[in-house]
Design a protein around this motif. Sequence first.
Motif, mmCIF file in Angstrom:
data_model
loop_
_atom_site.group_PDB
_atom_site.id
_atom_site.type_symbol
_atom_site.label_atom_id
_atom_site.label_comp_id
_atom_site.label_asym_id
_atom_site.label_seq_id
_atom_site.Cartn_x
_atom_site.Cartn_y
_atom_site.Cartn_z
ATOM 1 N N ILE A 171 -1.071 8.329 11.903
ATOM 2 C CA ILE A 171 -0.306 7.114 11.173
ATOM 3 C C ILE A 171 -0.871 6.550 10.113
ATOM 4 O O ILE A 171 -0.599 6.341 8.862
ATOM 5 C CB ILE A 171 0.443 6.315 12.112
ATOM 6 N N LYS A 172 -2.034 5.951 10.521
ATOM 7 C CA LYS A 172 -3.101 5.200 9.561
ATOM 8 C C LYS A 172 -3.317 5.966 8.364
ATOM 9 O O LYS A 172 -3.380 5.378 7.319
ATOM 10 C CB LYS A 172 -4.154 4.677 10.329
ATOM 11 N N LEU A 179 -1.092 2.931 0.157
ATOM 12 C CA LEU A 179 -1.596 1.698 0.195
ATOM 13 C C LEU A 179 -2.775 1.680 -0.711
ATOM 14 O O LEU A 179 -3.507 2.316 -1.116
ATOM 15 C CB LEU A 179 -2.098 1.392 1.638
ATOM 16 N N ARG A 180 -2.971 0.234 -1.089
ATOM 17 C CA ARG A 180 -3.912 -0.393 -1.818
ATOM 18 C C ARG A 180 -4.086 -1.853 -1.364
ATOM 19 O O ARG A 180 -3.052 -2.584 -1.448
ATOM 20 C CB ARG A 180 -3.851 -0.344 -3.269
ATOM 21 N N HIS A 181 -5.349 -1.958 -0.622
ATOM 22 C CA HIS A 181 -5.627 -3.445 -0.108
ATOM 23 C C HIS A 181 -4.774 -3.758 0.915
ATOM 24 O O HIS A 181 -4.296 -4.834 1.133
ATOM 25 C CB HIS A 181 -5.698 -4.513 -0.964
ATOM 26 N N GLY A 182 -4.354 -2.567 1.492
ATOM 27 C CA GLY A 182 -3.552 -2.793 2.798
ATOM 28 C C GLY A 182 -1.988 -3.031 2.451
ATOM 29 O O GLY A 182 -1.165 -3.318 3.476
ATOM 30 N N ARG A 226 7.401 5.734 7.345
ATOM 31 C CA ARG A 226 8.783 5.550 6.760
ATOM 32 C C ARG A 226 8.736 4.263 5.761
ATOM 33 O O ARG A 226 9.281 4.406 4.404
ATOM 34 C CB ARG A 226 9.880 5.730 7.582
ATOM 35 N N ARG A 227 8.586 3.225 6.279
ATOM 36 C CA ARG A 227 8.707 1.957 5.610
ATOM 37 C C ARG A 227 7.666 1.953 4.404
ATOM 38 O O ARG A 227 7.988 1.543 3.232
ATOM 39 C CB ARG A 227 8.643 0.874 6.402
ATOM 40 N N THR A 228 6.435 2.352 4.753
ATOM 41 C CA THR A 228 5.303 2.411 3.853
ATOM 42 C C THR A 228 5.645 3.170 2.599
ATOM 43 O O THR A 228 5.560 2.836 1.291
ATOM 44 C CB THR A 228 3.996 2.658 4.208
ATOM 45 N N THR A 229 6.300 4.502 2.775
ATOM 46 C CA THR A 229 6.494 5.241 1.827
ATOM 47 C C THR A 229 7.640 4.908 0.981
ATOM 48 O O THR A 229 7.773 5.175 -0.068
ATOM 49 C CB THR A 229 6.723 6.850 2.553
ATOM 50 N N GLU A 230 8.883 4.439 1.509
ATOM 51 C CA GLU A 230 9.919 3.675 0.955
ATOM 52 C C GLU A 230 9.531 2.758 0.084
ATOM 53 O O GLU A 230 9.969 2.858 -1.204
ATOM 54 C CB GLU A 230 10.929 3.367 1.897
#
Length: 391
Positions: A171-172, A179-182, A226-230
Amino acid sequence: MVSPILSNLVLDRLDQFVEQTLLPAYTRGDRRKTNPPYVALTMAAWKARKTGNCVAARRYNRLAQTLPSRDPQDPDFRRLGYVRYADDWLLGFTGPKTEAEDIKRQLTVFLREELGLELSEEKTLITHARTEVAHFLGYDLHTLHANDKHDQRGQRCINGAIGLRVPPGVIKAKCAKYLRHGKPIHLTQRVNDSAYSIVAQYQAEYVGIVQYYRLAYNLHQLSQLRRTTEISLVKTLAKKYRTTCSEIYRRFGAVEQTPEGTYKVLRVSVERGPDKAPLVAHFGAVPLRWNKWVTIRDTVEPIWGKRSELLERLLAQRCELCGATADIEVHHIRKLADVAQKGRAERPQWAQRMAARRRKTLVVCRNCHQEIQYGRYDGAALANRGHGRAT
């Protein structure tokens, strides 16, 4: 890829050795014997209930539920299972660790003497499935255990079953791309693509990961992906249209009906004329509910990267330079560095477009293609000559 084929050719003898030698030697007994302490507690509970002492009966039953019903140390029961995919293989053994080590020694000798292969000590581990996890084909495997999980009969139902789960590191690692800087960030290399291609590619990447881990009981943890990708998708579209994320949600937000339920999605439609249905791409509407009996769909969804654009491939009967619709061809270059080098004289329009989109192909008509090939392309001059421009 020829690697899986070569692995099957070489390791077929390993399959035969395991199936014909190891499995018969380390598989015996029909069922484990009952566990005497467990039987004693259940009998005590039965007797207490017969005499009307329900409090004592419940206490005995609770104590019994903390013990295995079958003897885990039964010397007359052994089970050995084997599975292999290409050069990755896994043995599941029910028995003492000393016998597991003996199986590993036999495999080491067979691979060295019969196949000329060395067993990797770092990767070939003996793992206790109850307290540790084994890694196989991207999954974490371990033995499930929960005394408080009961079926409709009131019996413990998952103890001893093999559980598959998504490793936390996966997942990470999958989120790191967005992501960039979290924090989720837009992907600059996709900004020049059409909205349809952007949404379709994000969806294809996300669905591919979910589909692979469909058998994992912690599939719901991919909601983080999913949330990160969206968010990354929304920021990419906002960057493309030079607007805010809230405006992107208002512009592309929609509701998708699926057999599993109703989902909020981001949807893009491209009209193709009165005689054809529009092209529709959406992000979301992928259920994250575990189903160990699900059928995995192994069809590969095409993902068009930065060097090729999905919408262009679906609608590409139009020259990208002059707009002509006849005699359409595709212009190819050897590498992007040929059109993206800095410090050179001003590049022609076709080279600038390929460099901006980071693509090695360009859909053009035959006339424009010939002008490019002979180094005579001049967009302004061709337009002035009325070079096949569509109206």
